[in-house]
Motif scaffolding. Structure first.
Motif, PDB file in Angstrom:
ATOM      1  N   LEU A  56      -4.945  20.150 -26.090  1.00  0.00           N
ATOM      2  CA  LEU A  56      -3.850  21.043 -25.718  1.00  0.00           C
ATOM      3  C   LEU A  56      -3.686  22.208 -26.674  1.00  0.00           C
ATOM      4  N   ILE A  57      -4.059  22.012 -27.948  1.00  0.00           N
ATOM      5  CA  ILE A  57      -3.709  23.036 -28.936  1.00  0.00           C
ATOM      6  C   ILE A  57      -4.914  23.773 -29.507  1.00  0.00           C
ATOM      7  N   ALA A  58      -6.126  23.386 -29.098  1.00  0.00           N
ATOM      8  CA  ALA A  58      -7.296  24.079 -29.643  1.00  0.00           C
ATOM      9  C   ALA A  58      -7.694  25.229 -28.734  1.00  0.00           C
ATOM     10  N   GLU A  59      -8.192  26.316 -29.372  1.00  0.00           N
ATOM     11  CA  GLU A  59      -8.565  27.479 -28.590  1.00  0.00           C
ATOM     12  C   GLU A  59     -10.040  27.445 -28.188  1.00  0.00           C
ATOM     13  N   GLY A  91     -11.057  23.007 -25.662  1.00  0.00           N
ATOM     14  CA  GLY A  91      -9.618  23.071 -25.898  1.00  0.00           C
ATOM     15  C   GLY A  91      -9.003  23.963 -24.847  1.00  0.00           C
ATOM     16  N   ALA A  92      -7.790  23.656 -24.442  1.00  0.00           N
ATOM     17  CA  ALA A  92      -7.215  24.326 -23.271  1.00  0.00           C
ATOM     18  C   ALA A  92      -6.256  25.447 -23.629  1.00  0.00           C
ATOM     19  N   LEU A  93      -6.125  25.774 -24.907  1.00  0.00           N
ATOM     20  CA  LEU A  93      -5.063  26.696 -25.286  1.00  0.00           C
ATOM     21  C   LEU A  93      -5.239  28.080 -24.658  1.00  0.00           C
ATOM     22  N   ALA A  94      -6.467  28.603 -24.662  1.00  0.00           N
ATOM     23  CA  ALA A  94      -6.676  29.952 -24.124  1.00  0.00           C
ATOM     24  C   ALA A  94      -6.324  30.035 -22.645  1.00  0.00           C
ATOM     25  N   PRO A  95      -6.819  29.124 -21.797  1.00  0.00           N
ATOM     26  CA  PRO A  95      -6.414  29.183 -20.386  1.00  0.00           C
ATOM     27  C   PRO A  95      -4.911  28.970 -20.183  1.00  0.00           C
ATOM     28  N   ILE A  96      -4.313  28.049 -20.939  1.00  0.00           N
ATOM     29  CA  ILE A  96      -2.871  27.830 -20.778  1.00  0.00           C
ATOM     30  C   ILE A  96      -2.118  29.105 -21.124  1.00  0.00           C
ATOM     31  N   TYR A  97      -2.521  29.719 -22.261  1.00  0.00           N
ATOM     32  CA  TYR A  97      -1.884  30.961 -22.690  1.00  0.00           C
ATOM     33  C   TYR A  97      -2.031  32.029 -21.601  1.00  0.00           C
ATOM     34  N   GLY A  98      -3.261  32.178 -21.084  1.00  0.00           N
ATOM     35  CA  GLY A  98      -3.504  33.196 -20.056  1.00  0.00           C
ATOM     36  C   GLY A  98      -2.665  32.965 -18.818  1.00  0.00           C
ATOM     37  N   THR A  99      -2.563  31.702 -18.398  1.00  0.00           N
ATOM     38  CA  THR A  99      -1.764  31.374 -17.224  1.00  0.00           C
ATOM     39  C   THR A  99      -0.308  31.782 -17.425  1.00  0.00           C
ATOM     40  N   ALA A 126      -4.270  39.579 -28.759  1.00  0.00           N
ATOM     41  CA  ALA A 126      -2.915  40.107 -28.856  1.00  0.00           C
ATOM     42  C   ALA A 126      -2.690  41.144 -27.767  1.00  0.00           C
ATOM     43  N   SER A 127      -3.747  41.865 -27.404  1.00  0.00           N
ATOM     44  CA  SER A 127      -3.607  42.943 -26.431  1.00  0.00           C
ATOM     45  C   SER A 127      -3.620  42.394 -25.015  1.00  0.00           C
ATOM     46  N   ILE A 128      -2.700  42.900 -24.180  1.00  0.00           N
ATOM     47  CA  ILE A 128      -2.707  42.447 -22.791  1.00  0.00           C
ATOM     48  C   ILE A 128      -3.680  43.276 -21.960  1.00  0.00           C
ATOM     49  N   LEU A 129      -4.341  44.246 -22.577  1.00  0.00           N
ATOM     50  CA  LEU A 129      -5.366  44.984 -21.844  1.00  0.00           C
ATOM     51  C   LEU A 129      -6.715  44.287 -21.943  1.00  0.00           C
ATOM     52  N   ALA A 130      -6.827  43.320 -22.865  1.00  0.00           N
ATOM     53  CA  ALA A 130      -8.100  42.641 -23.075  1.00  0.00           C
ATOM     54  C   ALA A 130      -8.328  41.600 -21.987  1.00  0.00           C
ATOM     55  N   PRO A 131      -9.604  41.273 -21.723  1.00  0.00           N
ATOM     56  CA  PRO A 131      -9.884  40.199 -20.783  1.00  0.00           C
ATOM     57  C   PRO A 131      -9.400  38.858 -21.320  1.00  0.00           C
ATOM     58  N   GLY A 132      -9.053  37.964 -20.432  1.00  0.00           N
ATOM     59  CA  GLY A 132      -8.626  36.623 -20.830  1.00  0.00           C
ATOM     60  C   GLY A 132      -9.078  35.645 -19.771  1.00  0.00           C
ATOM     61  N   THR A 133      -8.381  34.536 -19.663  1.00  0.00           N
ATOM     62  CA  THR A 133      -8.681  33.615 -18.573  1.00  0.00           C
ATOM     63  C   THR A 133      -7.423  32.824 -18.265  1.00  0.00           C
ATOM     64  N   THR A 134      -7.394  32.200 -17.090  1.00  0.00           N
ATOM     65  CA  THR A 134      -6.292  31.301 -16.771  1.00  0.00           C
ATOM     66  C   THR A 134      -6.891  29.941 -16.412  1.00  0.00           C
ATOM     67  N   ILE A 135      -6.024  28.958 -16.290  1.00  0.00           N
ATOM     68  CA  ILE A 135      -6.500  27.616 -15.954  1.00  0.00           C
ATOM     69  C   ILE A 135      -7.284  27.639 -14.649  1.00  0.00           C
ATOM     70  N   SER A 136      -6.668  28.224 -13.609  1.00  0.00           N
ATOM     71  CA  SER A 136      -7.312  28.172 -12.296  1.00  0.00           C
ATOM     72  C   SER A 136      -8.598  28.992 -12.282  1.00  0.00           C
ATOM     73  N   ALA A 137      -8.605  30.144 -12.976  1.00  0.00           N
ATOM     74  CA  ALA A 137      -9.816  30.967 -12.998  1.00  0.00           C
ATOM     75  C   ALA A 137     -10.945  30.237 -13.715  1.00  0.00           C
ATOM     76  N   THR A 138     -10.622  29.528 -14.801  1.00  0.00           N
ATOM     77  CA  THR A 138     -11.651  28.765 -15.513  1.00  0.00           C
ATOM     78  C   THR A 138     -12.267  27.715 -14.599  1.00  0.00           C
TER      79      THR A 138
END
Lengths: 280, 325
Positions: free
Chosen positions: B66-69, B79-87, B266-278
């Motif tokens: 849950l807490i690892a990126e 670790g699921a932190l990046a998708p959770i954050y993106g979602t 930190a930037s919201i212009l950067a690419p990221g991911t979400t749970i469902s997209a992953t």
């Protein structure tokens, strides 16, 4: 005093102006999206789209196999999901109207109604694809059926609840059993509404992509074998749109145009059907 | 006094017919009840299958999941932190835009709009909800993202470039695709849900209350602000939560435009991911049990989050239905 009036009036004008602006903004997206679809998709629309298979990159082709695949998957999903949905809705509105069970089912059903469809795909993968060992069109249809059920349950219950009780009482007074009253009287009175529910369910699933990605998968070739991977229009659009090939992207736009207008036609039909029932 | 033959026989045939009816009724009753219970079973099966599928991943990573990126298919560390954050971030951006716009549209529909226009506009907004999400995806990728790349994003970068904190939030380059684009597309997608529910609860406000306020000399805005909104508050929050539930679980549109990068920027212009997209991107290509299981665990997290949000939404809407009914 006058100043207060003026400022209140000004504030009112600003707020109302904003709400008009918001409406234009909201409707603008509909126009922009439909406009883009027609602009990019219409040029690719030809007879070949409906008569030829999906091409390899760089050559001409159509969307025949995904269109047929989508039709099969949708029909099968409706065939599986509708009876279950109608029966469950019947229980909630007729036999168990005041049951504890009905309250619980209604709550759970409403949650299933808006549950993320990709999770439904994962679920079917776990219970069907993994044990069977391969992707199959049948698994895709079941995944879509899981999405159909809550829609049909909801509309069936709502429509049966609208059937006036004197109708049921009159039929019961003739000495007919409850089951026959429901089937011969209530269903007939609520028919248009229940049909609306099924149409809405068709509209909902014909554009669904996420639950098909890892159940029905995709197929480059003609396939009506439910036991193997099956192509569908949304998945092909997904694959073609993200590909680097111009031909594929153009076909994706055309497919998107076909799907959108099919879905919009279905939901408008459903609305007209529901509307005419209300007026009569 | 002997009865004629026919009437003597009649009670027994009638009895048989009644029996048949009773059996038929009982059978139909049980059948419908089984179908109703079936709906519950589906939900239970979804939860159980997700839990059993995600067990391997949860066992080998524990709370770390849950807490690892990190998300590394090669070394099999997930670790699921990046998708959770993106979602959460994309849904937050979506709600930030869709809630005020949706509420303003419902104000327009209930207070300002001439009667004959209400139904057409209402239907048009609802058609927006009917467009399949893959269409939003393809439109977002080919039309909306390039447009943002050329206009809004350079503008934001230039505007906030010299302001501390905000400059890192809007740090460029303008890719077009990214977290902000996904949030904006989601906003368009949940707008109809929020609009149609808040319009319904606004319409449920008793006319007498509004007329009384108008009688005191209130402006339309004051009536909306002081009478309609407080009265409809619970329902509006329910509608917002319903929209949020949609935004959290939305898959295809987001998959097209978010860029699928497993990192937290930190930037919201950067690419990221979400749970469902992953899940949508990686599931069919996942090799190895641990990889698959980690993706299913992501699905479980998504389901738990949306379940809570939707349950709260339904509870609130149920409360307002009871008050109206």
């Amino acid at each position: 005093m006058n100043q207060l009036y003026a400022s209140r009036r000004r504030r009112n004008r600003i707020a109302m102006g904003l709400s008009l602006l918001a409406t234009v903004f909201g409707l603008g997206w509909l126009v922009l999206i439909l406009g883009a679809l027609i602009w990019h998709g219409f040029s690719g629309l030809s007879v070949a789209v409906f008569t030829e298979m999906t091409p390899p990159p760089g050559s001409a082709g159509g969307l025949l196999n995904p269109i047929v695949g989508s039709l099969i998957l949708t029909a099968l999903a409706i065939l599986i999901g509708t009876p279950i949905g109608i029966l469950a809705g019947t229980y909630m509105a007729e036999y168990g109207r005041y049951d504890r069970l009905t309250t619980v089912v209604r709550f759970i059903n409403d949650i299933l109604l808006s549950a993320p469809s990709i999770v439904i795909g994962l679920f079917i993968y776990e219970v069907m694809v993994a044990p069977m060992g391969h992707f199959s069109g049948f698994a895709g249809a079941v995944a879509l059926a899981v999405i159909v059920i809550p829609v049909v349950v909801r509309t069936t219950e709502d429509m049966l609840l609208l059937v006036p009780n004197p109708l049921r009482e009159a039929a019961t007074a003739l000495g007919i059993s409850r089951a026959v009253v429901i089937r011969k009287v209530c269903y007939r009175a609520a028919r248009a509404g229940m049909l609306t529910g099924v149409l809405l369910a068709v509209a909902r699933i014909s554009g669904e992509t996420a639950p098909l990605l890892f159940t029905a998968l995709n197929n480059q070739f003609w396939s009506v074998d439910l036991n193997g991977p099956m192509p569908s229009l949304p998945v092909v659009i997904f694959q073609f749109a993200l590909s680097p090939y111009g031909d594929w992207q153009r076909l994706a736009w055309t497919g998107a145009l076909i799907i959108t207008f099919a879905v919009l036609a279905l939901s408008i039909t459903a609305r007209v059907l529901a509307g005419s029932r209300k007026e009569s | 006094m002997s009865l004629p033959l026919e009437t003597a026989l009649a009670p027994s045939t009638r009895g048989r017919a009644l029996d048949r009816m009773r059996v038929g009724d009982l059978g139909f009753r049980l059948l419908t009840r089984a179908a109703a219970v079936g709906v519950l079973i589906i939900l239970g099966a979804v939860i159980l299958s997700l839990i059993s599928g995600s067990l391997p991943a949860l066992q080998s990573f524990g709370v770390d999941f849950l807490i690892a990126e990190r998300w590394n298919p090669v070394t099999e560390k997930f670790g699921a932190l990046a998708p959770i954050y993106g979602t959460l971030v994309t849904s937050f951006i979506a709600m930030l835009i869709a809630v005020p716009v949706g509420l303003l549209i419902s104000v327009f529909l209930t207070e300002l709009c001439p009667l004959w226009l209400r139904r057409p506009i209402g239907i048009a907004i609802e058609l927006l909800a009917g467009i399949p999400s893959i269409i939003y995806g393809i439109w977002g990728l080919f039309i909306f993202a390039p447009f943002l790349q050329q206009t809004l994003q350079p503008f934001l970068i230039a505007l906030f470039g010299n302001i501390p904190f905000l400059s890192s939030l809007f740090a460029g380059p303008p890719y077009g695709i990214g977290v902000l684009t996904a949030g904006l597309i989601l906003a368009i997608m949940v707008l109809p849900f929020i609009t149609s529910i808040s319009r319904d609860v606004f319409e449920a406000v008793p006319q007498v209350l509004k007329e009384a306020a108008y009688g005191l000399g209130c402006t339309t805005w004051e009536v909306v602000r002081r009478v309609v909104l407080p009265y409809a508050r619970v329902g509006v929050i329910g509608g917002i939560m319903l929209g949020l539930g949609r935004a959290l679980g939305e898959t295809m549109a987001v998959t097209f435009v978010i860029g699928n990068a497993h990192r937290i920027s930190a930037s919201i212009l950067a690419p990221g991911t979400t749970i469902s997209a992953t899940i949508a991107n990686e599931f069919t290509e996942a090799v190895g049990d641990l990889y698959t299981s980690s993706l299913i665990a992501l699905g479980l997290i998504l389901f738990v989050i949306t379940f809570i949000v939707l349950a709260v939404a339904r509870y609130l809407l149920l409360r307002i239905e009871r008050r109206v009914g």
